[in-house]
Enzyme design. Structure first.
Site, PDB file in Angstrom:
ATOM      1  N   THR A   1       0.512   8.157   4.471  1.00 11.29           N
ATOM      2  CA  THR A   1       0.430   8.309   3.021  1.00 11.29           C
ATOM      3  C   THR A   1      -0.200   9.657   2.719  1.00 11.29           C
ATOM      4  OG1 THR A   1      -1.767   7.326   3.002  1.00 11.29           O
ATOM      5  CG2 THR A   1       0.088   5.849   2.666  1.00 11.29           C
TER       6      THR A   1
ATOM      7  N   GLU B   1       3.778   2.347   1.890  1.00 10.06           N
ATOM      8  CA  GLU B   1       3.398   1.055   2.475  1.00 10.06           C
ATOM      9  C   GLU B   1       4.491   0.002   2.307  1.00 10.06           C
ATOM     10  OE1 GLU B   1       1.533   2.992   0.624  1.00 10.06           O
ATOM     11  OE2 GLU B   1      -0.535   3.063   1.309  1.00 10.06           O
TER      12      GLU B   1
ATOM     13  N   LYS C   1      -9.574   4.724 -20.103  1.00  9.01           N
ATOM     14  CA  LYS C   1     -10.308   3.584 -20.650  1.00  9.01           C
ATOM     15  C   LYS C   1     -11.053   4.004 -21.903  1.00  9.01           C
ATOM     16  CE  LYS C   1     -10.411   1.707 -16.057  1.00  9.01           C
ATOM     17  NZ  LYS C   1     -10.812   2.224 -14.742  1.00  9.01           N
TER      18      LYS C   1
ATOM     19  N   TRP D   1      -7.274  -0.121 -22.529  1.00  9.29           N
ATOM     20  CA  TRP D   1      -6.632   0.792 -21.603  1.00  9.29           C
ATOM     21  C   TRP D   1      -5.498   1.551 -22.293  1.00  9.29           C
ATOM     22  CZ3 TRP D   1      -5.897  -1.803 -16.103  1.00  9.29           C
ATOM     23  CH2 TRP D   1      -7.177  -2.147 -15.603  1.00  9.29           C
TER      24      TRP D   1
END
Lengths: 548, 548
Positions: free
Chosen positions: B189, B334, B445, B450
Site C-alpha cells: 500500500t 487490500e 468535523k 460531518w
C-alpha cells in the site's frame, strides 16, 4: 514446505453464499413462479433466503444428517429453489430426479442414491403413490404445496405438507461453513442404455461453474436481466441458472409445469424476460405459437440453446424474425453442465454475416475452467483445424472424476493428464470453436468413412416442410452402413421422398446423401428431449434400402 | 466426518492456468506493447505462454526457490506480463513495486519483502543504480531489455539482460500444480503515513477475483474486447486485468510509460481498444487532449474509473461527448482490488436519466465474493438507507487477513464475523449501492456534524474554470473544523473566490459551504494519483479563515 502462503481471508465456496449475497445485495429483486396450483407466486430473494433457512431447519427436524440425500420430483418453481439451497446449504445433498424417466428408473435411482426424503410437486402424487413402496430408503414424503391443497387421503402413510414444515420453523438459524468439496447435489444421467449414473457436484464446483456461466462469453448474466430457465431444475440444475441468477442478483421467472409455446410466450411478455435457456424442442413450440398468432417478443433478447444441437434454421428464425440472439451451447450432466458456448471473438467482428453464422452454429469455445481435446482412434490428440474429427475429451473444475457409488473411473489418460471422455465426436478449429459432428454411437460408418448424422439432420430440418428429422445408420451389405433419413412432416405440408432427397443435392457430398427417406408421425425422445435414435435404429433395423 | 464428498475433478486454482487457457483457446490473439525502447511490440498469447515458461526456467536457474520474491519496477508491457506468470506460475512471488514512491520507500519495501531478484525497465536504471547498494537481499538485477539496449557499463555489478536470460532457455518445462493458497504476488500500500504494508495475494484469491472482475456487472470482459489497462501493473496488479484478459481471451494493449492524453488516444485508435481502466487523472489528460484537437474515440466504448472518486462532470463528458460508458468502481490494495462497481439493476432501467446518473455516480454494488457493511462509532451496523454514513468494512475471498511479515491483525469483529476496515466512510442504499463520502481521516468535523470533503470537491470540479479541487479541514475555534477549498484553475480561465463560493449556493446545505477558497498552481498527489490531503492540511494548517 517452505513456500510462502497468501494472506487472504480463507472462505470456503459455499452454495449458501450465493443466496445470501442475493438476499443482502438484491434483497427486493423478485422470484416469480407459475405454480402447479395454477396461479403466479411472487416474492423476493430476501424472502427466499429466509424460507430456505426454514427448509434447512425442517430437514434437520426430520432427522437429516450431513450427507443425507434429499430428493425432488418437481418443476421449476420457488419451492424447488428453496430446497436447492435449504438442502445443499445445510450440508445435505439435493438429488433432483427427472420425472420424465420411466417409473421403474425413478425408483431405481432413488434407491441407488439412498434418498432419505422425497419432495414432490402435486403433479407427481399419483406417480409417487405408485412408487413409494419400491423406494426403500425414503423415510419422509413431502408434498410441495400448502395445507389447502393437500389431498384428503393418500396411499402414502404420513404424507407431509411442505408449507406446514416451513411454517413450523422460525428461521433463526445460520448457514454453516464446511469443506467446499462436500457434495451439494446429485443428478443422474438419462442413459439410453444401462442404468443411470449419478454425477455428484460439490459446493466448490457449483460456485465456480456459477461464476463461469455468468461471464459475457458464456450466458452473460447481470442484475439488469430477467431470467427464465425453461430448462428444468431436474436437468443438470437448470444449467446452473438457479446459482448464477442469485450470484448476479437477476430477477428469476420459473415457468412451473407449463412449457408449451403459448404459456412460455405469455410469461416472457408479462414478466419482461430478457434471457432464457432451453433445448431446441421447447423453442420449436414457442416459434410455432408465435408464427401462428403473429406474435413478437418485446423484451427477450437472447437465449442459450443446448441439450442437443440447435438446427441452424431455428437460429435464423429466432434471430431474423424475432430479434433474439441465440447462444449455442454444449454441455453434459457430467460437466455441471457447461463446456462450450459460441460467441465471436474480436477478430470475427468484421466477418461477413454468413461466415459469422457458420461459427455461431458450432457448439463454441471452452469457458475458462474447462479444457478440451479431440483424439483419434489411437488415443492421440488430433489437430485443431476444423476438419479432423475425433472423440471429445474434457477436464476441469466442474467435470466429474467418478459416478456415485461406483468404483470404476470413467477417466482416460492423454498426455499424462486425466480426461473425461464425453462420448461425442467433434472437430475443433484453430480459434477453439468446437463442433459436435455426432455421438460416437450415432455416427454412420459408410465404407470406412464417417458420415455425421447431425449434418444430415440439419440439412433436412432447414426444409420448410420438415418438422423433425433423424438420420440413422441402416445395415448395408456393401458399405457396412448407409444413412436412412426418418422425417416428421410439418402439419399440412406435403413432402415426397424424392423432393427430400433432391434437397440434399449441392448441400453435402453426394456419397453422404441418405439412401432412403421414411416418413413417420413422431420421433421418440428421451426424458430430456433428445431423439431416441437407438429406438429408431431398432425400428428400422430391417428396413430395406433401395440401394441394396 | 460422515458427510458425502463431491466427485468432481480436484484442480487447484492456479494463476498459470489463466495464461495456459488463453494460449490454448485464444492462441493467436495479440498482446501489443508500447515499449520503453519507443516502438510497438506485437505477439500472441501463445508466444507469451512459451516465454513465461522460459522466464520460470530462467528464474530457477538464477537459484530462485518456492516462495522467493521476484520484484519488478516496470511499466505495463509484455515483459512485465511474462514475469507475472513466469514468477507466480513457478511458485515464486511476483512483487510489483511502485516506481513513483520515494526512492527510500522503494529500498525499504524491497528489503521488507526480502526480494531476491529485481527486474526493471530501462527507465529505472538510474534509480536502481542509486538504490542497489541499499537493497540488501537482492541477489540479481535484471534489466528488462535486449542485448542491443543494454548499457555499456553500469554501477550494478553483474547486471543481467532479460532477453539473454529468456533466450538461454528452451521452454521445455511444465507449469506445476501446488496449493492454491500459496502466495502469488505482493503489492505494498502507498500509505500516506507510516511504512508501506504488503498485501499478499494467493493463486486462489487472484483467480476468483479474475472471474468476478470479468462479470457483466463488473468490467464485463469478453473475447470480443480489446483491453488497454492504463492503470499500472504496479498498482494492485492493474486491477486484475492481466488475469481477467487471458481468462476471456481478450486482446491486450499495454501502453508502456506513455500515459499522456495524446499517446493513449493514439493507441486507443490504432489498436481498436474497446475497454480501458484507469484513475480520474489519466482521463483528465485524455479528455483535454481530445478537446484541444477536436478528436473522438471510434472504438472505445466503456472504461472503469477508480482509484479515487470520478468527478460526475468527467462522467458526463466521457458519456455525452465521447460515447464512452463510465463504470465507476471502488477498491483497495487490500481487496485485490475490486470491491464494488456501479451498474444499474433491471428495476432501474426505466428511471429518468438524472436518477440513473445519481446511482452511477456512486461507487456501486458488491460483486459476488465480497460482502460489505457500514458501522457507526459504536461499531454496530448502520441501516442501508443511502443516508446513514459510517466506517465501511468488507470481507471476502480476495480480502487480506493480514499484512506481510506483521503479526497484528487488521481485522475487526462485527456480528461474530471478521471484517477488514477500509478506512473509508460510506453510505449504502437499499439497493446495495455504496457511496464513499470520505476517507475517515479526511472528513471535516464541523460542530459535531460531518462534512464530506468529496461532496465539496465534486461540486467545485463541476465548475468549468476548475481543473482540480481539494476540500480540507481547517482548524476553527468555534466549530472545531471548517472546510477550506483549495483550487487549481483551468489554464487561461478566470475564477474569483467569490464566484467559487457562490457556485455552491443551492448545491449543498448552507452550513456545509466552505468558509474560504485558496488558489494554488498544483495539488500534490500520491504515487498512485490520489490527492495528498495530508500535505495540504499541513500547508494550510495556519491559514486564517475569514470566519474566525
Amino acid at each position: 514446505m517452505s513456500s510462502l502462503m497468501g494472506q487472504m481471508m480463507r472462505m470456503p465456496l459455499m452454495i449458501s453464499s450465493l443466496l445470501l449475497h442475493a438476499a443482502r445485495h438484491a434483497g427486493d429483486t423478485e422470484i416469480v413462479s407459475k405454480r402447479v396450483e395454477g396461479d403466479l407466486h411472487r416474492y423476493t430473494y430476501r424472502d427466499a433466503e429466509l424460507r430456505a433457512r426454514k427448509v434447512a431447519q425442517a430437514l434437520a427436524r426430520l432427522g437429516c444428517r450431513p450427507g443425507d440425500r434429499v430428493a425432488t420430483l418437481a418443476w421449476n418453481g420457488y419451492r424447488h429453489f428453496e430446497i436447492y439451497y435449504g438442502a445443499s446449504g445445510s450440508q445435505l445433498v439435493c438429488h433432483t430426479i427427472n420425472p420424465r424417466l420411466f417409473p421403474e428408473q425413478i425408483a431405481w435411482i432413488a434407491n441407488d442414491a439412498t434418498d432419505q426424503v422425497l419432495c414432490f410437486d402435486a403433479t407427481f402424487l399419483p406417480l409417487v403413490e405408485k412408487l413409494a413402496p419400491a423406494m426403500s430408503t425414503v423415510k419422509h414424503f413431502v408434498l410441495m404445496t400448502d395445507r389447502a391443497h393437500m389431498p384428503e387421503s393418500s396411499k402414502i402413510a404420513n404424507l407431509l405438507c411442505y408449507e406446514d414444515l416451513v411454517e413450523a420453523e422460525n428461521g433463526d438459524w445460520a448457514w454453516p461453513e464446511f469443506d467446499e468439496n462436500t457434495a451439494s447435489s446429485i443428478c443422474y444421467t438419462s442413459g439410453t442404455t444401462g442404468h443411470p449414473k449419478g454425477a455428484v457436484y460439490s459446493h466448490r464446483s457449483s460456485v465456480l461453474h456459477a461464476y463461469a456461466a455468468a461471464l459475457p462469453d458464456a450466458m452473460g448474466c447481470s442484475s439488469a436481466d430477467v431470467i427464465l430457465p425453461v430448462v428444468p431444475m431436474f436437468h443438470v440444475n437448470a444449467w446452473g441458472l438457479p446459482y448464477s441468477a442469485p450470484l448476479v442478483g437477476a430477477k428469476l421467472v420459473f415457468p412451473g409445469p407449463h412449457l408449451d409455446g403459448k404459456s412460455l410466450h405469455e410469461l416472457f411478455e408479462s414478466e419482461g424476460v430478457t434471457f432464457s435457456a432451453g433445448v431446441p424442442t421447447v423453442w420449436l413450440g414457442v416459434i410455432n405459437h408465435m408464427k401462428a398468432k403473429e406474435l413478437k417478443l418485446s423484451t427477450l433478447r437472447r437465449t442459450v440453446i443446448g441439450g442437443s444441437a440447435c438446427p441452424p434454421a431455428m437460429m435464423r428464425t429466432l434471430e431474423d424474425e424475432f430479434d433474439v440472439q441465440v447462444i449455442h451451447a454444449w454441455g453434459m450432466t457430467e460437466l455441471s453442465p457447461l463446456g462450450t458456448l459460441s460467441k465471436l471473438k474480436a477478430k470475427h467482428q468484421a466477418l461477413p454475416l454468413e461466415a459469422k453464422h457458420r461459427l455461431l452454429e458450432k457448439q463454441g469455445r471452452s469457458i475458462y475452467g474447462i479444457d478440451m481435446c479431440i483424439v483419434g482412434n489411437d488415443g492421440r490428440p488430433l489437430p485443431w483445424d476444423g476438419r479432423a474429427s475425433g472423440d471429445l475429451l474434457v477436464r476441469g473444475c466442474w467435470v466429474i472424476d467418478g459416478y456415485f457409488g461406483r468404483d470404476d473411473s470413467p477417466l482416460r489418460e492423454v498426455d499424462g493428464r486425466q480426461w473425461f471422455p464425453t462420448g461425442d465426436v467433434a472437430t475443433i478449429d484453430a480459434d477453439g470453436f468446437m463442433q459436435i459432428t455426432d455421438r460416437s454411437k450415432d455416427v454412420i460408418k459408410s465404407g470406412g468413412e464417417w458420415i455425421s448424422s447431425i449434418d444430415l439432420e440439419n440439412i433436412a430440418m432447414a426444409h420448410p416442410a420438415v418438422m423433425e428429422a433423424a438420420a440413422i445408420a441402416c445395415p448395408h451389405p456393401k458399405w457396412d452402413e448407409r444413412p436412412l433419413l426418418v422425417v416428421v412432416r410439418r402439419p399440412g405440408k406435403e413432402l415426397s421422398r424424392e423432393e427430400m432427397l433432391a434437397y440434399f443435392e449441392g448441400r453435402i457430398a453426394k456419397w453422404q446423401i441418405p439412401d432412403d427417406v421414411v416418413f413417420i408421425d413422431e420421433i421418440p425422445h428421451t426424458a430430456t428431449g433428445k431423439m431416441l435414435k437407438l429406438k429408431l435404429r431398432e425400428q428400422f433395423r430391417d428396413h430395406k434400402l433401395p440401394t441394396v
